[in-house]
Design a protein around this motif. Structure first.
Motif, PDB file in Angstrom:
ATOM      1  N   GLN A  54      40.591  50.838  24.454  1.00 44.84           N
ATOM      2  CA  GLN A  54      41.092  51.129  25.860  1.00 44.84           C
ATOM      3  C   GLN A  54      42.454  51.775  25.419  1.00 44.84           C
ATOM      4  O   GLN A  54      43.452  51.060  24.887  1.00 44.84           O
ATOM      5  N   LYS A  57      45.709  51.941  31.260  1.00 46.45           N
ATOM      6  CA  LYS A  57      45.334  51.124  32.121  1.00 46.45           C
ATOM      7  C   LYS A  57      46.152  51.457  33.146  1.00 46.45           C
ATOM      8  O   LYS A  57      47.145  51.332  33.294  1.00 46.45           O
ATOM      9  N   ASN A  59      46.775  50.469  37.600  1.00 47.57           N
ATOM     10  CA  ASN A  59      47.220  49.409  38.171  1.00 47.57           C
ATOM     11  C   ASN A  59      46.430  48.701  39.158  1.00 47.57           C
ATOM     12  O   ASN A  59      46.356  48.822  40.469  1.00 47.57           O
ATOM     13  N   PRO A  61      43.557  45.075  39.527  1.00 47.41           N
ATOM     14  CA  PRO A  61      43.274  43.737  39.006  1.00 47.41           C
ATOM     15  C   PRO A  61      42.357  43.532  37.716  1.00 47.41           C
ATOM     16  O   PRO A  61      41.729  44.422  37.546  1.00 47.41           O
ATOM     17  N   GLY A  62      42.598  42.452  37.067  1.00 48.65           N
ATOM     18  CA  GLY A  62      41.670  42.222  36.065  1.00 48.65           C
ATOM     19  C   GLY A  62      40.419  42.184  36.397  1.00 48.65           C
ATOM     20  O   GLY A  62      39.299  41.929  35.502  1.00 48.65           O
ATOM     21  N   ARG A  63      39.876  42.029  37.657  1.00 47.23           N
ATOM     22  CA  ARG A  63      38.444  42.330  38.029  1.00 47.23           C
ATOM     23  C   ARG A  63      37.834  43.406  37.682  1.00 47.23           C
ATOM     24  O   ARG A  63      36.430  43.540  37.451  1.00 47.23           O
ATOM     25  N   SER A  65      37.296  46.074  34.519  1.00 54.78           N
ATOM     26  CA  SER A  65      37.067  46.089  33.207  1.00 54.78           C
ATOM     27  C   SER A  65      36.089  47.118  32.847  1.00 54.78           C
ATOM     28  O   SER A  65      35.322  47.677  33.569  1.00 54.78           O
TER      29      SER A  65
END
Lengths: 113, 111
Positions: A54, A57, A59, A61-63, A65
């Protein structure tokens, strides 16, 4: 050359579920980027993978991926789906990277109910 | 201020006219600029890229770049109804390693 392919093309999920989307880039392209497109927010950058790493990234949320395999195919995963995740998810491949010429797949239309 | 701004649109031109689409950007370090066309219900399609000041022509399309003024434009000559689409401007942000897209300008070419 074959273009960028994405599967599935359409998906309906329920809040709280998770989903995995797949993207196969143009042959020889090692960069794969993912975008979310909604009428209100336009085209938003999620992340970019290059040679299984990666690189950048957005902006989100971590949900959200992702990962990339040795053959450059990429998957994107969204866990604990929310209604606001309903969108067109686009994958783009590039020879160089997400900051240069990109070629988009047809997209996956995700509807969360 | 948005990083990449485009004409709010929609833009309507008669068939055969010149359509002019404009885009301004905020990062002076940007080096690569792209125009994508997106038909309704479809994904974006790259139509032009431009890297240095001046004009770049490809068929009926001309991209113009002025880095000093931080704007890039797309001219479509002899507009056709098939040009009716949303046009997205994308600008690379070298420090972020990504392109940032504008919200797009919707063009309608009326027969």
């Amino acid at each position: 050359k074959a273009g960028v392919t994405q599967t599935p093309r359409y998906l309906i999920k329920t809040r709280g579920q998770q989903v995995t989307l797949s993207c196969s880039p143009i042959s020889g392209h090692r960069s794969v980027s993912w975008y979310q497109q909604t009428p209100g927010q336009g085209l938003q950058f999620l992340f970019e993978y290059f040679s299984e790493t990666q690189r950048n990234k957005g902006n989100f949320p971590g949900r959200f991926s992702g990962r990339q395999f040795s053959n450059s195919r990429s998957e994107m995963n969204v866990s604990t789906l929310e209604l606001g995740d309903s969108a067109l998810y686009l994958c783009a491949s590039s020879l160089v990277g997400a900051d240069y010429e990109q070629y988009f797949g047809p997209g996956t239309r995700l509807t969360v109910t | 201020q948005k990083e990449v701004e485009q004409n709010s649109g929609p833009l309507s031109v008669p068939e055969g006219a010149i359509a002019s689409l404009n885009c301004t950007y905020s990062d002076r370090g940007s080096q690569s600029f792209f125009w994508y066309r997106q038909y309704s219900g479809k994904s974006p399609e790259l139509i032009m890229s431009i890297y240095s000041n001046g004009d770049k022509e490809d068929g009926r399309f001309t991209a113009q770049l002025n880095k000093a003024s931080q704007y890039v434009s797309l001219l479509i000559r002899d507009s056709q109804p098939s040009d009716s689409a949303t046009y997205l401007c994308a600008v690379n942000y070298p420090n972020a390693g990504k392109s940032t897209f504008g919200d797009g300008t919707t063009l309608t070419v009326k027969p």
